[in-house]
Every structure is written in structure tokens, then in C-alpha cells.
Design an enzyme around this catalytic site. Sequence first.
Site, PDB file in Angstrom:
ATOM      1  N   CYS A 195       0.863  -1.180   0.000  1.00  0.00           N
ATOM      2  CA  CYS A 195       0.000   0.000   0.000  1.00  0.00           C
ATOM      3  C   CYS A 195       0.899   1.229   0.000  1.00  0.00           C
ATOM      4  O   CYS A 195       1.457   1.604   1.020  1.00  0.00           O
ATOM      5  CB  CYS A 195      -0.895  -0.001   1.244  1.00  0.00           C
ATOM      6  SG  CYS A 195      -1.958   1.430   1.351  1.00  0.00           S
ATOM      7  N   LEU A 196       1.086   1.799  -1.180  1.00  0.00           N
ATOM      8  CA  LEU A 196       1.935   2.982  -1.309  1.00  0.00           C
ATOM      9  C   LEU A 196       1.318   3.884  -2.372  1.00  0.00           C
ATOM     10  O   LEU A 196       1.044   3.433  -3.491  1.00  0.00           O
ATOM     11  CB  LEU A 196       3.363   2.563  -1.704  1.00  0.00           C
ATOM     12  CG  LEU A 196       4.400   3.679  -1.834  1.00  0.00           C
ATOM     13  CD1 LEU A 196       4.614   4.396  -0.502  1.00  0.00           C
ATOM     14  CD2 LEU A 196       5.731   3.141  -2.338  1.00  0.00           C
TER      15      LEU A 196
END
Lengths: 190, 199
Positions: free
Chosen positions: B92-93
Site C-alpha cells: 500500500c503505497l
Amino acid sequence: MSSNTTENAKHSAEHPDGDGAGATDEDKKDDRMFECNICLDTARDAVVSMCGHLFCWPCLHQWLETRPNRQVCPVCKAAISKEKVIPLYGRGSTKQEDPREKVPPRPAGQRTEPEPGSTFPGFGFGGDNGFHMSFGIGAFPFGFFTSTFNFGDARPSPAPRGTQQHMEEQFLSKLFLWLAVLFIAWLILA
Amino acid sequence: MANIAAQRIRREFKEVIKSEEVAKCAIKVELLNDSYTELKGEITGPPDTAYEGGTFVLEIKVPETYPFNPPKVRFITKIWHPNISSVTGAICLDILKDQWAAAMTLRTVLLSLQALLSAAEPDDPQDAVVAKQFKENIEMFQMTARHWTNVYAGGPHVNKECDDKIKRLVDMGVEEHQARVALSSYNWDIERATEQLFS
Ligand SMILES: [Zn+2]
Ligand SMILES: [Zn+2]
């Protein structure tokens, strides 16, 4: 310790001591200044954004198309728009045409600005409207003509040629035809 | 237009190989096919973190629309981090999603992932269990992350206590990785982990 060595390395790279290898590095650096920030190739049909970043116009155009709701510079994420990029004309380019005109802009009728909040319903509505309009104009006179020419058929038997009734019918059908033509002309001009 | 992706990866690839970070062995990229669509990335754990000394392997898939859309990246090496799934390696970036910009490269992606290892964002988690531990018991999180780095990424810090607890569960017939996940998720409380595994 390690940052110190990096600093030294950078320093020596910026000031080559004049030998052949150093000069080549410097040349390469200059070339890279004119590379498109998207395809990493030498920028063709170059444009520059207000934030100073260089792109090929086709590359930047595709980026803007990919994210229509988030028009930001691919490098620094500053707000950008199609209208606010500056085309670059080098001495080598013979034709000084605006590169922005090369990539065809989207058809005007389909470029209605999305209303805040909903993008798609607005677009669809505009399209529908246009369709109904052209359909109405195309179909209406056709129906009119049909009814005009079929005028006589509604009667049991057409009046014989040369009689008063025949003349009247001819006159009436011509009148309707002229009315139809006038009506179309009015529709087009109005 | 489709081969703008391949052409760009080719250029980037040359650039990454020559970069300072590769010279320092901090990042690495390897081609997996001739069409430049699949690559293997590698980053080292940043110093002064629980990931220090570990090498983390990444799967990189380049879409046809690259660089207008981001590459698809996930961790192959198992890792204990709030923003990376301990099960699938999904990341999750923001820059791999809506904050992607066409001027970013494989090099900047790998460096951003390295930065993510130094600075987790537990409020935007990918792995809820890890994020909860991170927020509630940071020492426990550090210990667990260090242990995972040792086991899966070749990190230097052996934790005898963790290894012993896992061995006890393995002796009971539990698969090793499963035992590690259960213990990690229950703050290394062997009774609660056993309870969960045998319920
Ligand atoms: Zn370009
Ligand atoms: Zn910019």
C-alpha cells in the site's frame, strides 16, 4: 564518512580535469538536459510546462489524457493544463507550427466540460441531445413528403385527367410541396 | 504506442545499473524476459531499522501503458510491515496508485519502497494485524520485524526465543511459517497462538 566520499565524487564529476573522458561525460550531461521527462528520449515537438519541465508534446498529451481529473506535472506535480504549456522552436525546426496542433484535439462537440461532481452523466446527456435533433430534422420532411404525395391515394378513385377536380388536386399537392419546402428552409435558417 | 513501455524500461534499466545506489548495493534490478514486461527488483533493508541487513526481493510487472500508469510491484520476500501484506506481499503505497507520475522510474519506485521500510504509515495499512501491533506495542513490532528479516531476508539478528517458540509449535505438527504467523499475530503468546491454530 561515506557521505564525504560521495561529495568528493560529485565534485570531481562537475569539474572534469580536462581530459577526453571528462569532456565526453560533460557532453552526455548536456544531451540529457533536452530529454523528455516521460519517454526519456530527446524531446520531439517539445513543449515546456509553466514549472519548467520539458516533454514531447505527444507524451505530455497522453499523460493529460490518462488522468483527466488530475492534471499535474509528471515531474513536480504542479498543476498544469494543455493551454499553459509553451511550445519550443529550435533553430533546426523548419516549420514553426504549434506542436499542440499536431495531436488532434478531441472533437468539439464531445468536449463539454464535466459538471462538478459528475463527469459521465453530463457527457451522455449532451450526446443524446445532438442525436435527437438531427433525427428530427431528417425524418420530419420525409414524412411530410410522403403524406403530400399520397394525398390522392386516400380517395377511392383519382379524378380523370383534365377535369376541374384534377386541376384542383394538382394545385393542392403543389401547394403542400411548396409549404414543405418553405418549412424546411425555415427550420434550417431558424 | 505499446512499445514506448519497452523502450523506456530499456533506458531506465541502463540508468539504474549505472546509478549510485546500485554501486552501493542498495537497489538492484534484473530482467526476467526479453519483452521488458517482467523484472525482479531487490532492495536492502535501510540501516537503523528492523530490516537492516536483509535483502528483499520484489516482483515488478510493467503494464503496456507504462509510464502513464505505474508498474505493479509486490514483495516476494516475506516481510512484517504495516503497509505490506504478510500473506501476499501486496504493497500500500500512494505512488504505486493514484500518486503515480509519468516521470517516475524503477529507480525512484525502489527508493520509495526503501523509504517505506524506514517510515511506515500505520494509519494507511495494508496488513491490519501488523498495523495494530505497530501502534499498540512498537517494541513487539520491532522484534517481530527483525525476526522475519532474519528468517526470510537473511538479516543477521537471530532471536533464540522466537525460534524456540516456533519449534515447540512445529513439534506439535504445525507448519513452520504458519506457526510464525500465529505467534507474530498474538504478540508471541504461545498459548493464544496454539488456541488459534487448533480451534
Ligand atoms: Zn517524450
Ligand atoms: Zn513540473
